[in-house]
Design a protein around this motif. Sequence first.
Motif, PDB file in Angstrom:
ATOM      1  N   THR A   1       0.800  -1.103  -0.184  1.00  0.00           N
ATOM      2  CA  THR A   1       0.019  -0.178  -0.061  1.00  0.00           C
ATOM      3  C   THR A   1       0.876   1.297  -0.207  1.00  0.00           C
ATOM      4  OG1 THR A   1       0.000  -0.259   2.409  1.00  0.00           O
ATOM      5  CG2 THR A   1      -1.863  -1.012   1.041  1.00  0.00           C
ATOM      6  N   ARG A   2       1.949   1.437   0.579  1.00  0.00           N
ATOM      7  CA  ARG A   2       2.859   2.420   0.756  1.00  0.00           C
ATOM      8  C   ARG A   2       4.491   2.110   0.305  1.00  0.00           C
ATOM      9  NH1 ARG A   2      -0.798   6.383   0.985  1.00  0.00           N
ATOM     10  NH2 ARG A   2      -2.268   5.781   2.127  1.00  0.00           N
ATOM     11  N   PRO A   3       4.404   1.921  -1.168  1.00  0.00           N
ATOM     12  CA  PRO A   3       5.634   1.579  -1.511  1.00  0.00           C
ATOM     13  C   PRO A   3       6.909   2.483  -1.170  1.00  0.00           C
ATOM     14  CG  PRO A   3       4.390   1.778  -3.426  1.00  0.00           C
ATOM     15  CD  PRO A   3       3.396   1.717  -2.086  1.00  0.00           C
ATOM     16  N   TYR A   4       6.435   3.814  -1.508  1.00  0.00           N
ATOM     17  CA  TYR A   4       7.434   4.880  -1.065  1.00  0.00           C
ATOM     18  C   TYR A   4       7.970   5.079   0.135  1.00  0.00           C
ATOM     19  CZ  TYR A   4       5.991   6.033  -5.724  1.00  0.00           C
ATOM     20  OH  TYR A   4       5.678   5.861  -7.141  1.00  0.00           O
ATOM     21  N   LEU A   5       7.080   4.595   1.191  1.00  0.00           N
ATOM     22  CA  LEU A   5       7.651   4.909   2.531  1.00  0.00           C
ATOM     23  C   LEU A   5       8.383   3.580   2.705  1.00  0.00           C
ATOM     24  CD1 LEU A   5       6.838   6.238   5.063  1.00  0.00           C
ATOM     25  CD2 LEU A   5       5.203   4.554   5.637  1.00  0.00           C
ATOM     26  N   SER A   6       7.868   2.568   2.377  1.00  0.00           N
ATOM     27  CA  SER A   6       8.748   1.433   2.469  1.00  0.00           C
ATOM     28  C   SER A   6      10.336   1.439   1.998  1.00  0.00           C
ATOM     29  CB  SER A   6       8.308   0.160   1.941  1.00  0.00           C
ATOM     30  OG  SER A   6       6.809   0.059   2.114  1.00  0.00           O
ATOM     31  N   VAL A   7      10.527   2.232   0.969  1.00  0.00           N
ATOM     32  CA  VAL A   7      11.712   2.514   0.219  1.00  0.00           C
ATOM     33  C   VAL A   7      12.280   3.432   1.395  1.00  0.00           C
ATOM     34  CG1 VAL A   7      13.117   3.491  -1.390  1.00  0.00           C
ATOM     35  CG2 VAL A   7      11.074   2.002  -2.036  1.00  0.00           C
ATOM     36  N   LEU A   8      11.854   4.451   1.930  1.00  0.00           N
ATOM     37  CA  LEU A   8      12.385   5.362   2.670  1.00  0.00           C
ATOM     38  C   LEU A   8      12.792   4.593   3.934  1.00  0.00           C
ATOM     39  CD1 LEU A   8      10.148   8.618   2.147  1.00  0.00           C
ATOM     40  CD2 LEU A   8      12.299   8.174   1.517  1.00  0.00           C
ATOM     41  N   PHE A   9      11.977   3.806   4.523  1.00  0.00           N
ATOM     42  CA  PHE A   9      12.537   3.064   5.890  1.00  0.00           C
ATOM     43  C   PHE A   9      13.644   2.287   5.397  1.00  0.00           C
ATOM     44  CE2 PHE A   9      12.570  -0.650   8.176  1.00  0.00           C
ATOM     45  CZ  PHE A   9      12.501  -0.190   9.467  1.00  0.00           C
ATOM     46  N   PHE A  10      13.541   1.591   4.193  1.00  0.00           N
ATOM     47  CA  PHE A  10      14.519   0.732   4.023  1.00  0.00           C
ATOM     48  C   PHE A  10      15.831   1.346   4.004  1.00  0.00           C
ATOM     49  CE2 PHE A  10      17.181  -1.932   1.366  1.00  0.00           C
ATOM     50  CZ  PHE A  10      16.986  -3.219   1.783  1.00  0.00           C
ATOM     51  N   ILE A  11      15.996   2.516   3.142  1.00  0.00           N
ATOM     52  CA  ILE A  11      17.264   3.220   3.246  1.00  0.00           C
ATOM     53  C   ILE A  11      17.585   3.589   4.527  1.00  0.00           C
ATOM     54  CG2 ILE A  11      18.286   5.207   2.377  1.00  0.00           C
ATOM     55  CD1 ILE A  11      16.297   5.121  -0.049  1.00  0.00           C
ATOM     56  N   ALA A  12      16.713   4.314   5.358  1.00  0.00           N
ATOM     57  CA  ALA A  12      17.260   4.884   6.679  1.00  0.00           C
ATOM     58  C   ALA A  12      17.667   3.343   7.748  1.00  0.00           C
ATOM     59  CB  ALA A  12      15.956   5.336   7.332  1.00  0.00           C
ATOM     60  N   ALA A  13      17.022   2.493   7.650  1.00  0.00           N
ATOM     61  CA  ALA A  13      17.227   1.251   8.362  1.00  0.00           C
ATOM     62  C   ALA A  13      18.534   0.565   7.764  1.00  0.00           C
ATOM     63  CB  ALA A  13      16.111   0.235   8.459  1.00  0.00           C
ATOM     64  N   MET A  14      18.807   0.562   6.854  1.00  0.00           N
ATOM     65  CA  MET A  14      20.168   0.205   6.333  1.00  0.00           C
ATOM     66  C   MET A  14      21.250   0.983   6.764  1.00  0.00           C
ATOM     67  SD  MET A  14      19.592  -2.747   5.366  1.00  0.00           S
ATOM     68  CE  MET A  14      18.145  -3.288   6.294  1.00  0.00           C
ATOM     69  N   SER A  15      21.029   2.242   6.692  1.00  0.00           N
ATOM     70  CA  SER A  15      22.001   3.168   7.081  1.00  0.00           C
ATOM     71  C   SER A  15      22.434   3.221   8.500  1.00  0.00           C
ATOM     72  CB  SER A  15      21.369   4.771   6.789  1.00  0.00           C
ATOM     73  OG  SER A  15      22.571   5.527   7.385  1.00  0.00           O
ATOM     74  N   LEU A  16      21.361   2.894   9.461  1.00  0.00           N
ATOM     75  CA  LEU A  16      21.400   2.391  10.931  1.00  0.00           C
ATOM     76  C   LEU A  16      22.477   1.229  11.055  1.00  0.00           C
ATOM     77  CD1 LEU A  16      20.570   3.769  13.587  1.00  0.00           C
ATOM     78  CD2 LEU A  16      19.223   1.815  13.694  1.00  0.00           C
ATOM     79  N   ALA A  17      22.283   0.253  10.191  1.00  0.00           N
ATOM     80  CA  ALA A  17      22.943  -0.933  10.191  1.00  0.00           C
ATOM     81  C   ALA A  17      24.421  -0.758   9.870  1.00  0.00           C
ATOM     82  CB  ALA A  17      22.166  -2.007   9.539  1.00  0.00           C
ATOM     83  N   GLY A  18      24.588   0.262   8.889  1.00  0.00           N
ATOM     84  CA  GLY A  18      25.851   0.519   8.410  1.00  0.00           C
ATOM     85  C   GLY A  18      26.190  -0.125   7.019  1.00  0.00           C
ATOM     86  N   LEU A  19      25.158  -0.313   5.937  1.00  0.00           N
ATOM     87  CA  LEU A  19      25.626  -0.619   4.851  1.00  0.00           C
ATOM     88  C   LEU A  19      26.141   0.476   3.820  1.00  0.00           C
ATOM     89  CD1 LEU A  19      24.392  -3.583   4.966  1.00  0.00           C
ATOM     90  CD2 LEU A  19      23.074  -3.208   3.191  1.00  0.00           C
ATOM     91  N   PRO A  20      27.070   0.204   3.169  1.00  0.00           N
ATOM     92  CA  PRO A  20      27.830   1.154   2.230  1.00  0.00           C
ATOM     93  C   PRO A  20      26.476   1.428   1.182  1.00  0.00           C
ATOM     94  CG  PRO A  20      28.670  -0.972   1.691  1.00  0.00           C
ATOM     95  CD  PRO A  20      27.751  -0.835   2.890  1.00  0.00           C
ATOM     96  N   PRO A  21      26.438   2.644   0.621  1.00  0.00           N
ATOM     97  CA  PRO A  21      27.352   3.776   0.710  1.00  0.00           C
ATOM     98  C   PRO A  21      26.592   4.697   1.598  1.00  0.00           C
ATOM     99  CG  PRO A  21      26.017   4.196  -1.200  1.00  0.00           C
ATOM    100  CD  PRO A  21      25.657   2.819  -0.797  1.00  0.00           C
ATOM    101  N   LEU A  22      25.804   4.339   2.450  1.00  0.00           N
ATOM    102  CA  LEU A  22      25.179   5.252   3.242  1.00  0.00           C
ATOM    103  C   LEU A  22      26.004   5.781   4.459  1.00  0.00           C
ATOM    104  CD1 LEU A  22      22.038   2.984   2.993  1.00  0.00           C
ATOM    105  CD2 LEU A  22      22.105   5.442   2.072  1.00  0.00           C
ATOM    106  N   SER A  23      25.553   6.740   5.136  1.00  0.00           N
ATOM    107  CA  SER A  23      26.440   7.492   6.287  1.00  0.00           C
ATOM    108  C   SER A  23      26.904   6.542   7.399  1.00  0.00           C
ATOM    109  CB  SER A  23      25.515   8.658   6.757  1.00  0.00           C
ATOM    110  OG  SER A  23      24.322   8.329   7.370  1.00  0.00           O
TER     111      SER A  23
END
Lengths: 120, 159, 512
Positions: free
Chosen positions: C377-399
Motif C-alpha cells: 500500500t505504501r511502497p515509497y514509505l517502505s523504500v524510505l524506511f529501508f534506506i534509513a534502516a540500512m544506514s543505521l545498520a551500516g551498509l555502504p554507501p550510506l552514512s
Amino acid sequence: MEFLLAIVIGVLYASGLYLMMQQSIVKLVIGLGLLGHGAHLLIFTIGRVNRDVAPIIPADSKYLTGAFADPLPQALILTAIVIGFGVLAFTLVLIRETNRAAPAITIAQHEQDSGDVSRT
Amino acid sequence: MILPPSEQPDNTPTPAPLLGLNSVILDTAARALLPLLLLFSIFVLLRGHNDPGGGFVGGLVAGSAFALHAFAFGVQQSRETLRFSPRLFMAAGLLIAAGSGIYSLLLGHPFLKGIWSETVVLPAIGKLGSPFFFDVGVYFVVIGVVVTFIFTLFEDANN
Amino acid sequence: MTYLLILPILIPMLTGVVSLVFWTRIRTERTLSLIGVSALLGVAVALFLEVWNGGDAQILTMQMGDWPAPFGITFAADLFSAIMVLLTGTIGLMTTIYSTVNIDRQRVAHGYYPLVNFLLMGICGAFLTGDMFNLYVWFEVLLISSFVLLGLGVEADQLQGTLKYVVINLVSSTIFLSGLGILYGVAGTLNMADAAVQLAEVAQTRPGLVTTLAMIFLVAFAIKAAMFPLFFWMPASYHTPPVSISALFAGLLTKVGVYSLIRIFTLIFVHDAAYTHRTVLLWMAGLTMVIGVFGAMSQMEMRRILAFHSVSQVGYMVLGLALAMSGAEIVPLALAGTIIYIIHHSVVKSNLFLISGVVRWLRGSAYLKKTGGLITTRPYLSVLFFIAAMSLAGLPPLSGFWAKLTLVQAGLSIGHSWIVAVALFTGVWTMYSMTKIWSYVFWNKPKGETSPNFEKPIDYSFFELSVHIAPILLLVVATVLLGLFAEPVIAVALTAANQLLEPSIYIKAVMP
C-alpha cells in the motif's frame, strides 16, 4: 565546623539514597529532596566556611583588601535551590497526575501496570 | 495536566466562583497590605541597584502580595486585580531581560554587558544602565512564576 | 562575528516568549515556531561556516557581560560545537514540520510550541557554553522543558514513563551538582578552560582526587547519555509521547550527554587516560553497544526497538572517544569517527522515529504483530524506511557505513581488535533488528488482529501526506548525501577532532 558539616552532608546523602531505594514513591521524592540538600551543603562547605566580610569594594577604594568571603558558592547554591525547587514541585504534580491516571503507591506497581508492553 | 484549569478548553460548565476565606480581618488587612507590599517590592527592586535586594527578591515580595490577595478574596478576583494573565508577565519579563542584553549586543559589545547612561541620572538609584532593565525583567518573570504557582495550586485545591 | 554565538540561544528564546503571548492561538504559534526554527537553522549554518572557514585554530568566544574569563561566563564555539548546533537546527526544523500534523490541539493549547523552543534553547546553550556551572543550568533548562513535553498528556503509559525519566534525571543532576562543588573546591574555578589548566597542576600531586572527580562527572553524563549500566530510563520512556517529541529527543537529548562527555574527557580530564579512557570508557562503550542491541532483539514495538538501538549507538559514539586516547599516542581518526557517528545517528534515528509515527498513523499501531503489508500500500514509505534502516545498520554507501568504517579503522590502527570485533558484531545484530521491523511492518502479510483501517487505507489529503513525508524524505536524502559525499564530512570531522584533542587551542581562545 567543616568536620561537622561533612558528617551532616554524609548523613544527608546516605538517608537520601536510602529513601530512594524504598518502594514508595513518596519516599522517593523525599529522598531526592534530601540528596539535593546534601549537594547544596557540599558546595557551601567546599567554598570554605569562614566569617569574613562580604566582598563589596568600598566606595573610596578600587580593590578589595583584607580577607573576604567567597560569594560564588552562595550564588551557585541559590541557583541550584531555585532550580531544584521548581523541578521538585513539577515532580510532585507529576506523581499526583500519574496516580490519578493509574493508581499505584510503588514504582513496582507502575511497572506491572504497563511497564513492559512487549510481554503482553 | 500541570496547567491551570482555566487554560483548558471550556467544555465543562463553569464551576462556582472561587471564594477566599471570607474573614473580615484578613480581607481588611489584605486590602491595605496589597499596595504596601507592591510598593515595598518596588523599593527592594530599586535598592538592588547598589545594595542587597534586586529583581528576584522584589518579584517574590510582589508575588506573595498577590498570594495574600488570593487567600483573602479568591483566585478569580485576584486574576482580575492582576488584570493581565501571569503568562504575559513572564513573557514581558523575559523580553525586557533579553532586550537589555541585546541592546549591548547591538552596540557591538558582548551580550549582557552593562551599558551605563552618562546623561540620565535617576533620583533614587543614580545612573541609568542596562542592568537595571535586566533586573526589571527578572522582577516580572518572578511575579509571573510565583503567581502561576499559587493560582494553580489554589484553584486545584478548590476543585 | 561573535554575535553568531549568542543567536542560537536568543532565537529560540524569543520565539518561545512570543509563543507564550499567543498562547492557544494554534495557527499563529505554529507559524511562529516554523519561522523561529528556520531562523535557528540559518544561524547555525552561518556559525558553522564562520568557524569552518576560520581554519584549524578558529574558536569563537564571547565573554558574557564583558567579564573576562575565568571570572565571567564564557561562551565558546569550536568546530564540534558548531556541528552540534547545526544538527540541533536541522532536527528541530524537521520535527517541527512533522509536529504540525502530529501534535493534537490539546497539546498545542498546553504549550507545546513554547516548550519545544525552550528545549532547543537549552540544547544550544549546552553546546555553546564554556563554563561548567552554566552547562548545569542549560541542562536544567532543557530537562525541565523535556519533562513537561514528555508528560504533556493524560495517558497512564506516558505519565509512568515520564516519572521514571524525571526521577533518574534528577539523580543525575544531583550527582552533576556534587561534582561541580568538588570541582570548585579542587580547582577554584568553573570555567572549563581554566579548570583544565588548574586540574593539570592538581593532578601532578593528587591524581586520585582528579580521577575521582572525573568519575563523578562520568556517572552524571553517562545517565544523560543512556550508557550501560545507566540506560534503563530511555527504553522506558521514549516510546510513550507523540512521535515528533520522541524523534526530537532521540535525535538530540542523549547527544547532549555524549557532547558533555567528549568535552570534559578531551579538555579537562586527560591526565590519566590509561584508566579513564582505556579502561572505564572503553569497557562501558563495549557493554553499552552489546546490551543495547540485545535489549532491542527482545522487543516487539517499533519505538521500543529504536530506543534500545539508541542505547547501543551511544556505545559507538563513546567508543570513538575512548579509542582516541587509548593508544600509545592520540588518534584523531577515532574521535572523528565519533563525530561522524553523532551526525549520522541524529539524522537517521530521528528519521526512523518519524517513520514509526507514520506507520502508527497509517495502521493505528506500531506493534510489529499488528502491522504488516505496507510494502503493497505504501511502497515509497517502505523504500524510505529501508534506506534509513540500512544506514543505521551500516551498509555502504550510506552514512552509517562511513561512521562505522572510521571507528573500525581507528580501532585497528592501535591494535584494539577485540573492541572492533564487538562493534562489528553489534552491527550484525542491528541489521537483524532492522530486518525484523522490515519484514513485520512492510514485507509480511498482516497476521492476527488488524486495525480497522487496514483493509482500506484511508485517503489522506495531499497536504497531510506531504507534511508527514517531507521531513522523512529530507532526512533520508541527508543520510544518502552524507554517505555519497563522505570525504568532505570526514575532513570536517577530522578538523573538529584535531581541535578537540589539542586543548591548548581552546584554552588560548578562551583565556588569551
